[in-house]
Design a protein around this motif. Structure first.
Motif, PDB file in Angstrom:
ATOM      1  N   SER A 125       0.811  -1.218   0.000  1.00  0.00           N
ATOM      2  CA  SER A 125       0.000   0.000   0.000  1.00  0.00           C
ATOM      3  C   SER A 125       0.845   1.270   0.000  1.00  0.00           C
ATOM      4  CB  SER A 125      -0.932   0.004   1.226  1.00  0.00           C
ATOM      5  OG  SER A 125      -0.176  -0.098   2.431  1.00  0.00           O
ATOM      6  N   PHE A 157     -11.915  -1.672  -5.609  1.00  0.00           N
ATOM      7  CA  PHE A 157     -12.482  -2.555  -4.589  1.00  0.00           C
ATOM      8  C   PHE A 157     -13.108  -3.803  -5.196  1.00  0.00           C
ATOM      9  CE2 PHE A 157     -16.525  -0.318  -5.504  1.00  0.00           C
ATOM     10  CZ  PHE A 157     -17.413  -1.389  -5.522  1.00  0.00           C
ATOM     11  N   GLU A 189      -9.746  -5.919  -5.299  1.00  0.00           N
ATOM     12  CA  GLU A 189      -9.026  -6.040  -4.038  1.00  0.00           C
ATOM     13  C   GLU A 189      -9.836  -6.893  -3.063  1.00  0.00           C
ATOM     14  OE1 GLU A 189      -6.591  -2.155  -3.113  1.00  0.00           O
ATOM     15  OE2 GLU A 189      -8.590  -1.586  -3.816  1.00  0.00           O
ATOM     16  N   GLY A 190      -9.141  -7.800  -2.405  1.00  0.00           N
ATOM     17  CA  GLY A 190      -9.816  -8.693  -1.486  1.00  0.00           C
ATOM     18  C   GLY A 190     -10.468  -9.891  -2.152  1.00  0.00           C
ATOM     19  N   PRO A 248     -17.459  -5.981   3.533  1.00  0.00           N
ATOM     20  CA  PRO A 248     -16.193  -5.288   3.788  1.00  0.00           C
ATOM     21  C   PRO A 248     -16.118  -4.811   5.228  1.00  0.00           C
ATOM     22  CG  PRO A 248     -17.709  -3.820   2.666  1.00  0.00           C
ATOM     23  CD  PRO A 248     -18.379  -5.168   2.723  1.00  0.00           C
ATOM     24  N   PHE A 297     -11.002  -0.870   4.592  1.00  0.00           N
ATOM     25  CA  PHE A 297     -11.445  -1.273   3.256  1.00  0.00           C
ATOM     26  C   PHE A 297     -12.903  -0.860   3.030  1.00  0.00           C
ATOM     27  CE2 PHE A 297     -13.144  -4.605   0.323  1.00  0.00           C
ATOM     28  CZ  PHE A 297     -12.453  -4.183  -0.796  1.00  0.00           C
ATOM     29  N   ARG A 341     -12.965   2.661   1.844  1.00  0.00           N
ATOM     30  CA  ARG A 341     -12.588   2.787   0.440  1.00  0.00           C
ATOM     31  C   ARG A 341     -13.740   2.370  -0.472  1.00  0.00           C
ATOM     32  NH1 ARG A 341      -7.568   0.250   1.722  1.00  0.00           N
ATOM     33  NH2 ARG A 341      -7.988  -1.486   0.313  1.00  0.00           N
TER      34      ARG A 341
END
Length: 365
Positions: free
Chosen positions: A106, A129, A132-133, A216, A220, A223
């Motif tokens: 990051s 997003f 990500e994850g 989430p 996060f 975001r």
């Protein structure tokens, strides 16, 4: 009476069995020599360089948006088509930086994630997003290729019609993203069951229809909130734009984005061999189920940009920045040599890979 297979079909079937037999050797144990080389030979690589990331992303985005404008204002169809193709390829490259965002630290590139979202992610309704994850699950050793993997389907073991369907459905992606962000997200803001459905089923760049995304949490979640809000506002503006500017601009832009989506889906189709039936795999087996399309061919840099032509190598070292993958590949290829496990993930190009997967579906049937 059952007919005997044709020679080509028999050869393809034999090759498929041999590939699966090789991977079966590493299904329960890794090639430790290859993994050790992958660790030791690249110790001096791995630093994300702002001087490469920023110009690459910004220039790609600028060419892409300039191409859209040129296509909209073009005086003849051929000029519009040419500009549209250039725009689709440039925006595709810019969009693929979403893959880098899921792996780099990051603090490695200050401001890059925010800039990418504002310049590419939000306008193309694919904020970071959505990846990500999600993508990190695909790299977990115990989940790769299983029902829990959001980015895996055993395409090589499915029906032959599944391959064209898999690619062509991407044509609908831009319209689906507009409906999601411009209609479903605002409705979900006031109706919790809709919000839950949209998050679980339609908020990740995944291909596994069984995947359900977890809510989430923490930073996060913050975001997600601002990215989702801006994407929703932009999608509503796109939906209303024909009243102000007519249909031509939005239809041309959607057509260009559709080409980008199809190109990405084609790349996804050949990113793996898709021959795992759901059982956990070792790192080596995952590597051999993935695909490198290294030089000398150059066209792979167009359809698999930002390091994705080294997709198998990426599964060995997920945090390696895209600009270091070519050098890492050269070192491993030179050290491990012809006939090595590492060479087993190298393939000549997209069309042979598509043909290989298509033959596998027909043999399976």
């Amino acid at each position: 009476m059952q007919q005997s297979p044709l020679p080509a079909e028999a050869a393809a079937s034999s090759a498929t069995r041999e590939r699966r037999a090789v991977r079966a050797d590493f299904q329960t144990q890794d090639d430790k020599d290859m993994l050790r080389a992958a660790r030791d030979l690249v110790r001096d690589l791995g630093e994300a360089k702002p001087g490469i990331y920023w110009p690459d992303m910004l220039v790609s985005a600028a060419i892409g948006y300039a191409g859209i404008a040129a296509a909209i204002f073009a005086g003849n169809a051929w000029t519009a088509v040419f500009a549209g193709v250039v725009a689709a390829l440039a925006l595709y490259r810019a969009l693929m930086f979403i893959h880098e965002l899921t792996h780099i630290k990051s603090d490695a590139l200050p401001g890059f994630r925010l800039a990418w979202n504002l310049i590419i992610g939000i306008p193309m309704l694919t904020p970071s997003f959505m990846y990500e994850g999600v993508h990190v699950i695909h790299h977990k050793r115990t989940q790769y290729g299983t029902i829990e993997d959001p980015e895996y389907l055993p395409l090589a073991l499915m029906k032959p019609w599944s391959l064209p369907a898999f690619v062509l459905i991407a044509l609908l992606a831009p319209a689906a993203l507009i409906i999601r962000a411009g209609i479903l997200v605002p409705i979900g803001a006031v109706i919790p069951p809709v919000r839950k459905l949209v998050w679980e089923r339609f908020s990740s760049l995944s291909i596994n229809p069984e995947f359900r995304r977890k809510p989430p949490t923490g930073d996060f979640r913050k975001r997600v909130l601002w990215q989702e809000t801006l994407a929703s506002v932009w999608a509503i503006a796109v939906l209303l734009s024909p009243f102000a500017f007519g249909w031509r601009p939005v239809l041309i832009a959607l057509a260009i984005f559709s080409v980008t989506a199809v190109l990405n889906q084609l790349r996804t189709l050949v990113a793996h061999l898709w021959e795992n039936e759901g059982e956990p795999m070792t790192v080596t087996a995952q590597f051999l189920d993935s695909v490198n399309v290294p030089p000398p061919g150059r066209i792979a840099e167009i359809w698999a940009p930002v390091g994705l032509r080294y997709h198998a190598l990426h599964h060995l070292m997920p945090s390696m920045p895209y600009h270091d993958l070519p050098e890492a590949h050269r070192r491993l290829n030179r050290e491990l040599g012809t006939g090595s496990t590492y060479e087993g993930a190298n393939h000549p190009g997209m069309f042979p890979l598509v043909g290989r997967i298509a033959r596998s579906t027909m043999i399976r049937r």
